[in-house]
Write a protein that holds these residues in place. Sequence first.
Motif, PDB file in Angstrom:
ATOM      1  N   UNK A  11       0.852  -1.192   0.000  1.00 33.27           N
ATOM      2  CA  UNK A  11       0.000   0.000   0.000  1.00 33.27           C
ATOM      3  C   UNK A  11       0.884   1.237   0.000  1.00 33.27           C
ATOM      4  N   UNK A  12       0.806   2.030  -1.067  1.00 32.35           N
ATOM      5  CA  UNK A  12       1.543   3.282  -1.152  1.00 32.35           C
ATOM      6  C   UNK A  12       0.702   4.443  -0.655  1.00 32.35           C
ATOM      7  N   UNK A 138     -16.519  -9.624  -1.879  1.00 29.07           N
ATOM      8  CA  UNK A 138     -15.562  -8.740  -1.216  1.00 29.07           C
ATOM      9  C   UNK A 138     -14.508  -9.540  -0.446  1.00 29.07           C
ATOM     10  N   UNK A 139     -14.920 -10.658   0.143  1.00 28.22           N
ATOM     11  CA  UNK A 139     -13.961 -11.510   0.853  1.00 28.22           C
ATOM     12  C   UNK A 139     -12.938 -12.069  -0.119  1.00 28.22           C
ATOM     13  N   UNK A 140     -13.413 -12.533  -1.280  1.00 26.69           N
ATOM     14  CA  UNK A 140     -12.514 -13.100  -2.280  1.00 26.69           C
ATOM     15  C   UNK A 140     -11.528 -12.052  -2.792  1.00 26.69           C
ATOM     16  N   UNK A 146      -3.675  -7.752  -1.796  1.00 25.57           N
ATOM     17  CA  UNK A 146      -3.874  -6.349  -1.415  1.00 25.57           C
ATOM     18  C   UNK A 146      -3.788  -5.435  -2.624  1.00 25.57           C
ATOM     19  N   UNK A 147      -2.847  -5.688  -3.514  1.00 27.13           N
ATOM     20  CA  UNK A 147      -2.715  -4.829  -4.692  1.00 27.13           C
ATOM     21  C   UNK A 147      -3.967  -4.891  -5.557  1.00 27.13           C
ATOM     22  N   UNK A 148      -4.524  -6.080  -5.724  1.00 27.05           N
ATOM     23  CA  UNK A 148      -5.742  -6.205  -6.525  1.00 27.05           C
ATOM     24  C   UNK A 148      -6.913  -5.498  -5.853  1.00 27.05           C
ATOM     25  N   UNK A 149      -6.979  -5.577  -4.534  1.00 21.39           N
ATOM     26  CA  UNK A 149      -8.047  -4.889  -3.807  1.00 21.39           C
ATOM     27  C   UNK A 149      -7.939  -3.379  -3.989  1.00 21.39           C
ATOM     28  N   UNK A 150      -6.722  -2.853  -3.916  1.00 19.68           N
ATOM     29  CA  UNK A 150      -6.521  -1.418  -4.102  1.00 19.68           C
ATOM     30  C   UNK A 150      -6.905  -1.011  -5.526  1.00 19.68           C
ATOM     31  N   UNK A 151      -6.575  -1.840  -6.507  1.00 20.32           N
ATOM     32  CA  UNK A 151      -6.957  -1.550  -7.891  1.00 20.32           C
ATOM     33  C   UNK A 151      -8.471  -1.502  -8.042  1.00 20.32           C
ATOM     34  N   UNK A 288     -13.192  -4.355   4.281  1.00 20.44           N
ATOM     35  CA  UNK A 288     -12.822  -5.769   4.192  1.00 20.44           C
ATOM     36  C   UNK A 288     -11.311  -5.924   4.037  1.00 20.44           C
ATOM     37  N   UNK A 289     -10.657  -4.890   3.512  1.00 16.21           N
ATOM     38  CA  UNK A 289      -9.194  -4.914   3.413  1.00 16.21           C
ATOM     39  C   UNK A 289      -8.560  -4.554   4.749  1.00 16.21           C
ATOM     40  N   UNK A 290      -9.066  -3.496   5.413  1.00 12.30           N
ATOM     41  CA  UNK A 290      -8.377  -2.975   6.595  1.00 12.30           C
ATOM     42  C   UNK A 290      -8.727  -3.700   7.888  1.00 12.30           C
ATOM     43  N   UNK A 291     -10.006  -3.885   8.197  1.00 11.94           N
ATOM     44  CA  UNK A 291     -10.391  -4.375   9.521  1.00 11.94           C
ATOM     45  C   UNK A 291      -9.875  -5.776   9.842  1.00 11.94           C
TER      46      UNK A 291
END
Length: 434
Positions: A11-12, A138-140, A146-151, A288-291
Amino acid sequence: MDTGKRPPRAIGLGGAVLLNLNGVVGAGIFALPALLYAGAGSLAPLAILAFALLTATTLGVFGKLSTLFEQSGGPQLYVETAFGRFAGFEAGWCMLGANIAARAANFHVIASYLAAIFPVFGDPVLRLLTILALIVMFSALAIWGTRRSISALWAGTALKITPILLLCFAGLLVNGLPSTYVAPQFSEVEATALLLAYAFSGGGVATISAGETKNPHRTVFLSMYINLAIVAALYALVLLAYVAIAPEAASVDTPLAAAGETVFGSWGGSLIAVAAIFSIGTGQLGYFVTMPRLLYGMGRRGLLPARFARLSPRFETPWFAISIYAAVVALLALTGTFQSLATLLVAAETLVIVASIVAFAVMWQRNVGEIAGELGPGWAAIVASALVFNLWLLAQVPWSAALPTLGILAAGGIAYLLARRSGTDVEAIRVRQV
């Protein structure tokens, strides 16, 4: 478990800002304009900017705390450092409870917006299946990487912000700046303040995933202030456009949708409804990414069973923590029990913020990470302002929430004792070395 294995720092600064932005701008922006205008009148855009300055004191404390740590956990980690493991567990317990209840509620909001556009989603069975499918998706995404979630967050954020900006600029272009003055309702100051507090809540969620952030000592701090500036400007623009378009004609429940119909016609309301779906959806994905990183961090430090610190060998994400988080959200959403939890945990969540501010003062006094040398008299004023401000907000919470909150804290104490039986000390808290 391989104790040396940790998730990559993927995460940048842009990603951290994005997480904070989606933590703040979710469902609220589509409902708050009419309520804030009713309380603050024509001064609503200025009230937003003034409240942003007050919020900056709290973010200043959290931002400075973030420079001391590079692990995931955020406020839970700060409270644990200052007051010990039990207090840290209670802070995490309260944060998770409030957040999970809010996530369950927001999935029902998404389903309601879908039903407004496609009536077939109004069927009770299909509604629950849709909510379950969204939770699985969202879980998947969160487990996939993480990079894909940020995208995915970048794409969703563009799809939610673009229609809002289009509505604002078109409304101001057609109607011009507001020409009439509506006085604020000074009897509604407390209610308006709570609405504003809700509007700005979630602006520090990037602290929770600091363990996967590049150069976290600097990135997390900057991300919170960049996000605050973006959110304040966006909210002020939305309020200004809302007043200019037709505040009296808009529905209190769906003010931006009504404004969209006024400017663009019948399809304008649908455009805003689609934006609302993406807005709430990206907010859900961000959490779903952070918590689950909070669960992961507590697992690594022995506050939860060590299995919560398990990583996917392929995707290098805390798959077990994400799965448990999603399962509890699904349970609350499908059974409807989130409705009783959401109101009860508001006070507990605010207590965590107050505890974090006090933790900052304790770490300052102890010179943790040699922070005392960086803080002057100005910081004393910032801490005092943040503490008074948040205590005042806490005082606005109804007394009816006090006893249930104590019950939640008591349940957290029991959970702590149970968790400690299977928890193991894997990783100590690491404070920066100057």
